[in-house]
Scaffold this motif. Structure first.
Motif, PDB file in Angstrom:
ATOM      1  N   GLU A 176       0.838  -1.208   0.000  1.00  0.00           N
ATOM      2  CA  GLU A 176       0.000   0.000   0.000  1.00  0.00           C
ATOM      3  C   GLU A 176       0.871   1.256   0.000  1.00  0.00           C
ATOM      4  OE1 GLU A 176      -3.501   0.034  -0.540  1.00  0.00           O
ATOM      5  OE2 GLU A 176      -2.837  -1.947  -1.133  1.00  0.00           O
ATOM      6  N   GLY A 177       0.416   2.351   0.583  1.00  0.00           N
ATOM      7  CA  GLY A 177       1.125   3.608   0.434  1.00  0.00           C
ATOM      8  C   GLY A 177       1.108   4.026  -1.034  1.00  0.00           C
ATOM      9  N   THR A 178       1.842   5.047  -1.383  1.00  0.00           N
ATOM     10  CA  THR A 178       1.898   5.500  -2.769  1.00  0.00           C
ATOM     11  C   THR A 178       2.924   4.698  -3.562  1.00  0.00           C
ATOM     12  OG1 THR A 178       3.534   7.176  -2.203  1.00  0.00           O
ATOM     13  CG2 THR A 178       1.208   7.879  -2.204  1.00  0.00           C
ATOM     14  N   LYS A 179       2.779   4.726  -4.891  1.00  0.00           N
ATOM     15  CA  LYS A 179       3.758   4.057  -5.748  1.00  0.00           C
ATOM     16  C   LYS A 179       5.157   4.623  -5.494  1.00  0.00           C
ATOM     17  CE  LYS A 179       1.203   4.778  -9.406  1.00  0.00           C
ATOM     18  NZ  LYS A 179       0.721   4.941 -10.767  1.00  0.00           N
ATOM     19  N   ALA A 180       5.239   5.940  -5.333  1.00  0.00           N
ATOM     20  CA  ALA A 180       6.536   6.571  -5.098  1.00  0.00           C
ATOM     21  C   ALA A 180       7.207   5.962  -3.868  1.00  0.00           C
ATOM     22  CB  ALA A 180       6.370   8.083  -4.942  1.00  0.00           C
ATOM     23  N   TRP A 181       6.449   5.798  -2.792  1.00  0.00           N
ATOM     24  CA  TRP A 181       7.007   5.222  -1.560  1.00  0.00           C
ATOM     25  C   TRP A 181       7.361   3.753  -1.758  1.00  0.00           C
ATOM     26  CZ3 TRP A 181       5.101   1.309   1.685  1.00  0.00           C
ATOM     27  CH2 TRP A 181       5.842   1.118   2.850  1.00  0.00           C
ATOM     28  N   ARG A 182       6.439   2.970  -2.333  1.00  0.00           N
ATOM     29  CA  ARG A 182       6.708   1.542  -2.518  1.00  0.00           C
ATOM     30  C   ARG A 182       7.952   1.321  -3.375  1.00  0.00           C
ATOM     31  NH1 ARG A 182       1.531  -0.430  -5.038  1.00  0.00           N
ATOM     32  NH2 ARG A 182       0.899   1.727  -4.860  1.00  0.00           N
ATOM     33  N   CYS A 183       8.221   2.229  -4.319  1.00  0.00           N
ATOM     34  CA  CYS A 183       9.351   2.075  -5.252  1.00  0.00           C
ATOM     35  C   CYS A 183      10.585   2.890  -4.860  1.00  0.00           C
ATOM     36  CB  CYS A 183       8.908   2.471  -6.658  1.00  0.00           C
ATOM     37  SG  CYS A 183       7.646   1.404  -7.371  1.00  0.00           S
ATOM     38  N   ASN A 184      10.552   3.611  -3.727  1.00  0.00           N
ATOM     39  CA  ASN A 184      11.662   4.501  -3.364  1.00  0.00           C
ATOM     40  C   ASN A 184      11.997   5.427  -4.538  1.00  0.00           C
ATOM     41  OD1 ASN A 184      12.441   3.999  -0.646  1.00  0.00           O
ATOM     42  ND2 ASN A 184      13.288   2.041  -1.285  1.00  0.00           N
ATOM     43  N   ASN A 185      10.967   5.962  -5.166  1.00  0.00           N
ATOM     44  CA  ASN A 185      11.097   6.731  -6.403  1.00  0.00           C
ATOM     45  C   ASN A 185      10.274   8.015  -6.256  1.00  0.00           C
ATOM     46  OD1 ASN A 185      11.033   7.658  -9.066  1.00  0.00           O
ATOM     47  ND2 ASN A 185      10.593   5.652  -9.946  1.00  0.00           N
ATOM     48  N   PRO A 186      10.827   9.036  -5.546  1.00  0.00           N
ATOM     49  CA  PRO A 186      10.053  10.243  -5.244  1.00  0.00           C
ATOM     50  C   PRO A 186       9.509  10.985  -6.461  1.00  0.00           C
ATOM     51  CG  PRO A 186      12.115  10.231  -4.012  1.00  0.00           C
ATOM     52  CD  PRO A 186      12.158   9.080  -4.980  1.00  0.00           C
ATOM     53  N   GLY A 187      10.126  10.819  -7.627  1.00  0.00           N
ATOM     54  CA  GLY A 187       9.641  11.493  -8.829  1.00  0.00           C
ATOM     55  C   GLY A 187       8.813  10.599  -9.725  1.00  0.00           C
ATOM     56  N   ASN A 188       8.599   9.371  -9.323  1.00  0.00           N
ATOM     57  CA  ASN A 188       7.902   8.390 -10.158  1.00  0.00           C
ATOM     58  C   ASN A 188       8.508   8.323 -11.561  1.00  0.00           C
ATOM     59  OD1 ASN A 188       6.121   7.146  -8.394  1.00  0.00           O
ATOM     60  ND2 ASN A 188       4.534   8.683  -8.699  1.00  0.00           N
ATOM     61  N   ILE A 189       9.817   8.120 -11.606  1.00  0.00           N
ATOM     62  CA  ILE A 189      10.517   7.971 -12.883  1.00  0.00           C
ATOM     63  C   ILE A 189      10.075   6.647 -13.503  1.00  0.00           C
ATOM     64  CG2 ILE A 189      12.775   7.659 -13.985  1.00  0.00           C
ATOM     65  CD1 ILE A 189      13.945   9.368 -11.669  1.00  0.00           C
ATOM     66  N   LYS A 190       9.639   6.724 -14.731  1.00  0.00           N
ATOM     67  CA  LYS A 190       9.154   5.522 -15.413  1.00  0.00           C
ATOM     68  C   LYS A 190      10.317   4.592 -15.749  1.00  0.00           C
ATOM     69  CE  LYS A 190       4.854   7.379 -17.206  1.00  0.00           C
ATOM     70  NZ  LYS A 190       4.756   8.579 -16.453  1.00  0.00           N
ATOM     71  N   TYR A 191      10.003   3.312 -15.799  1.00  0.00           N
ATOM     72  CA  TYR A 191      10.997   2.299 -16.143  1.00  0.00           C
ATOM     73  C   TYR A 191      11.019   2.083 -17.646  1.00  0.00           C
ATOM     74  CZ  TYR A 191      13.033  -2.271 -16.962  1.00  0.00           C
ATOM     75  OH  TYR A 191      13.789  -3.292 -17.446  1.00  0.00           O
ATOM     76  N   VAL A 192      12.208   2.070 -18.207  1.00  0.00           N
ATOM     77  CA  VAL A 192      12.439   1.690 -19.594  1.00  0.00           C
ATOM     78  C   VAL A 192      13.625   0.731 -19.559  1.00  0.00           C
ATOM     79  CG1 VAL A 192      13.129   2.481 -21.890  1.00  0.00           C
ATOM     80  CG2 VAL A 192      11.631   3.907 -20.483  1.00  0.00           C
ATOM     81  N   LYS A 193      13.475  -0.444 -20.150  1.00  0.00           N
ATOM     82  CA  LYS A 193      14.556  -1.433 -20.136  1.00  0.00           C
ATOM     83  C   LYS A 193      15.847  -0.810 -20.654  1.00  0.00           C
ATOM     84  CE  LYS A 193      15.769  -6.072 -21.500  1.00  0.00           C
ATOM     85  NZ  LYS A 193      15.352  -7.308 -22.141  1.00  0.00           N
TER      86      LYS A 193
END
Length: 165
Positions: free
Chosen positions: A42-59
């Protein structure tokens, strides 16, 4: 609630996990070198991913070259909040972003919600949207970065530690 990390080491791998029973949001699973597992729920995606800017993943993309250890829900996962914040700062200062106005940045960063993102970016940062990122002073850049992090959200959920057997 948050559990104590105890003797868990530095996280070296992360992946998306299933939501816990009765919840809808995927979890994020972090592993250290000894295969200890920490799961964030739960929590926000930013928190769950340790990604404060919600940087998208690209391989093979930016995030993976700047410390990401995996991905979940389409976003890069970093080993800790500090690493995610450093990656956000670098992302904003490299590539095409420095030449963008804050207005253009909002269009590229959040194309599905442009008007709202622009409004929030301006309201939180108190910066003119016509200003280019490369022309921001150090203090203005920090206001810009903080505004992005606030817009993206950082609300803790809970995490559980599962020691390796």
């Amino acid at each position: 609630f948050l559990v104590s990390k105890g003797n868990i080491g530095v996280f070296v791998k992360a992946e998306e996990g299933v939501p816990p029973a009765g919840y809808k949001n995927p979890s994020v699973r972090y592993y250290d070198k000894k295969r200890n597992l920490l799961v964030r729920y739960e929590g926000t995606k930013a928190w769950r991913c340790n990604n404060p800017g919600n940087i998208k993943y690209v391989k093979g993309g930016f995030a993976m070259r700047h410390g990401a250890i995996g991905f979940a829900m389409g976003f890069a996962v970093f080993p800790n909040e500090f690493s995610g914040r450093v990656a956000l700062r670098i992302r904003l200062k490299t590539g095409e972003f420095p030449t963008y106005t804050l207005d253009k940045f909002a269009e590229v960063w959040e194309p599905d919600n442009i008007a709202n993102y622009k409004r929030m970016l301006h309201d939180i940062s108190r910066l003119p949207l016509e200003k280019k990122i490369k022309d921001l002073t150090s203090k203005e850049f920090e206001r810009f970065r903080i505004a992005i992090e606030r817009i993206e959200g950082w609300e803790a959920g809970w995490e559980e530690l599962y020691p390796a057997s």
